[in-house]
Design a protein around this motif. Structure first.
Motif, PDB file in Angstrom:
ATOM      1  N   PHE A 116       0.826  -1.202   0.000  1.00  0.00           N
ATOM      2  CA  PHE A 116       0.000   0.000   0.000  1.00  0.00           C
ATOM      3  C   PHE A 116       0.870   1.267   0.000  1.00  0.00           C
ATOM      4  CE2 PHE A 116      -2.452   3.221   2.489  1.00  0.00           C
ATOM      5  CZ  PHE A 116      -3.412   3.475   1.524  1.00  0.00           C
ATOM      6  N   VAL A 117       1.864   1.311   0.893  1.00  0.00           N
ATOM      7  CA  VAL A 117       2.752   2.486   0.961  1.00  0.00           C
ATOM      8  C   VAL A 117       3.545   2.633  -0.335  1.00  0.00           C
ATOM      9  CG1 VAL A 117       4.734   3.486   2.155  1.00  0.00           C
ATOM     10  CG2 VAL A 117       2.917   2.395   3.475  1.00  0.00           C
ATOM     11  N   ASN A 119       2.768   1.560  -3.312  1.00  0.00           N
ATOM     12  CA  ASN A 119       1.892   1.944  -4.425  1.00  0.00           C
ATOM     13  C   ASN A 119       1.557   3.430  -4.402  1.00  0.00           C
ATOM     14  OD1 ASN A 119       1.719  -0.567  -5.673  1.00  0.00           O
ATOM     15  ND2 ASN A 119      -0.002  -1.220  -4.425  1.00  0.00           N
ATOM     16  N   ILE A 120       1.415   4.002  -3.207  1.00  0.00           N
ATOM     17  CA  ILE A 120       1.159   5.438  -3.119  1.00  0.00           C
ATOM     18  C   ILE A 120       2.351   6.232  -3.662  1.00  0.00           C
ATOM     19  CG2 ILE A 120       0.855   7.365  -1.516  1.00  0.00           C
ATOM     20  CD1 ILE A 120      -0.805   5.565   0.245  1.00  0.00           C
ATOM     21  N   SER A 123       2.776   5.649  -7.476  1.00  0.00           N
ATOM     22  CA  SER A 123       1.757   6.313  -8.296  1.00  0.00           C
ATOM     23  C   SER A 123       2.114   7.787  -8.501  1.00  0.00           C
ATOM     24  CB  SER A 123       0.382   6.181  -7.647  1.00  0.00           C
ATOM     25  OG  SER A 123       0.353   6.835  -6.386  1.00  0.00           O
ATOM     26  N   ILE A 146      -1.676   4.264 -10.612  1.00  0.00           N
ATOM     27  CA  ILE A 146      -2.402   5.196  -9.766  1.00  0.00           C
ATOM     28  C   ILE A 146      -3.661   4.563  -9.163  1.00  0.00           C
ATOM     29  CG2 ILE A 146      -4.039   6.276 -11.383  1.00  0.00           C
ATOM     30  CD1 ILE A 146      -2.995   9.005 -10.305  1.00  0.00           C
ATOM     31  N   PRO A 149      -3.246   2.092  -5.238  1.00  0.00           N
ATOM     32  CA  PRO A 149      -3.617   2.432  -3.853  1.00  0.00           C
ATOM     33  C   PRO A 149      -5.119   2.297  -3.591  1.00  0.00           C
ATOM     34  CG  PRO A 149      -2.100   4.062  -4.744  1.00  0.00           C
ATOM     35  CD  PRO A 149      -2.516   3.187  -5.891  1.00  0.00           C
TER      36      PRO A 149
END
Length: 398
Positions: A116-117, A119-120, A123, A146, A149
């Motif tokens: 998650f981190v 991917n942020i 993106s 993008i 997340p």
């Protein structure tokens, strides 16, 4: 060489099974001797039917070229199945099992939160790469990145919802919410892919300008960094992909992103060095690949939600576990296993002596139910006790 007799998913009183106290089973070839290391978990003497590596090598040397690989693979799969039958029971509910589950839970949390981190951050990096370069290929990689997340949020919410529920409102649990979340994610990615295909075609049809595009080096480096990070996440999630359906979805996402980022860099550079149309054409290829991949994933998840049957191999495993669970279980009348979301619902009809007291039949069947529900792939098990096998199926739908 003795072959392991296939265990049918419905066994009648005329089936190939004998109770452990009735003596060893026989075949037309020879009586199967009791191996020296036999114990209560191997009443059918399956350990004696494992084909050694030396015999497999000899088989490969002596068989005709067209059949040897198929026959050897059959015996290898048979060996694996026997070893799974005779494996130690799972450790869930014990101190060792709790420690192992805690370790798996920590690894899963690292995979989910780390993805998650990452991917942020990726993106944002790929958004910069796409805007600064104006490349359709990099826009395709950006669109895929993008949405990651948002997809993580969807999957995480579905996972939390599946493990916390109101037992009065959802008496069988909410594990299927996780599968529904996977389907929503897959449909979202497929929709984005269709939009990118349309935009890339529009770019090709409306183009009038330079034969080649300008390569933006910082943009290419940014996507290269994203590729390296995704590769590390792919390797980590690969080792955990079979422990949780959410991590498997993340692993598939990282795997797809590797192709997307690598191909995006390749077509972006091709558009700058060779022909301009390579870049939007690459975006179309990337989008179609994403669409095909997630359409396949959505179909598989719909199958789980609809209640597709477990594999024959796993049903045979369940039959063996039920048949050898207690000496008072004489036969298995029926065994079914089907998905209800990420895990299986198991139905087993066992046969006991007609004179078995009710309390005794209840205790055996309840203990078998608990044992089956300890299996990692089983969500819920139902055990039905019968005294004969000649009756019609219990359910009208059959």
């Amino acid at each position: 060489m003795i072959e392991l007799a296939e265990i049918d998913t419905t066994c009648s009183s005329t089936g190939p099974y004998r109770h452990v106290n009735e003596g060893p089973a026989t075949t037309p070839e020879r009586v199967i001797a009791i191996p020296d290391n036999a114990d209560g978990r191997d009443p059918f003497y399956l350990a004696s039917r494992v084909v050694s590596d030396q015999d497999l090598d000899s088989l490969l040397r002596n068989r005709k070229r067209g059949r040897k690989d198929h026959v050897a693979n059959f015996y290898r799969e048979q060996n694996d199945e026997i070893r799974r039958f005779l494996a130690e029971p799972e450790k869930e509910g014990t101190a060792a099992g709790d420690k192992e589950n805690a370790s798996k839970g920590l690894a899963a949390a690292i995979a989910i939160k780390g993805s998650f981190v990452a991917n942020i951050l990726l993106s944002i990096l790929q958004l910069y790469a796409a805007i600064s370069s104006g490349s359709m290929s990099l826009f395709a990689t950006m669109a895929d990145s993008i949405f990651d997340p948002f997809s993580n949020l969807i999957l995480n919410l579905a996972h939390k919802t599946s493990v916390k529920w109101d037992i009065e409102k959802f008496p069988s649990g909410k594990a299927r919410m996780e599968t529904i979340g996977n389907i929503v994610y897959a449909c979202l990615m497929a929709t984005v892919s269709v939009v990118l295909v349309v935009e890339s075609l529009r770019t090709i049809l409306s183009h009038s300008g330079e034969d080649v595009l300008t390569i933006n080096i910082p943009s290419v480096i940014s996507v290269g960094i994203a590729f390296a990070v995704k590769f590390a996440l792919f390797l980590y999630c690969f080792s955990l992909r079979n422990s949780d359906s959410q991590i498997r979805m993340l692993w598939e996402d990282h795997r797809n992103d590797l192709f997307v980022n690598a191909f995006g860099i390749l077509t972006n550079v091709g558009g700058g060095k060779l022909k301009w149309w390579i870049d939007p054409a690459g975006a179309i290829v990337i989008s179609i690949a994403i669409l095909a991949s997630w359409s396949k994933t959505a179909y598989e998840q719909f199958q789980l939600l609809a209640g597709v049957s477990a594999s024959n191999s796993y049903i045979r495993f369940l039959i063996y576990k039920a048949l050898t669970f207690d000496e008072r279980i004489q036969k298995i009348d029926t065994c079914r296993a089907y998905y209800s979301g990420p895990k299986l619902i198991v139905e087993v009809d066992v046969v006991m002596e007609p004179a078995t007291p009710l309390w005794e039949a209840h205790n055996v069947s309840e203990a078998l139910q608990v044992a089956l529900e300890r299996l990692s792939q089983v969500e819920r098990a139902y055990v039905h006790v019968d005294f004969e096998t000649d009756h019609k199926p219990e359910h009208r739908s059959q």
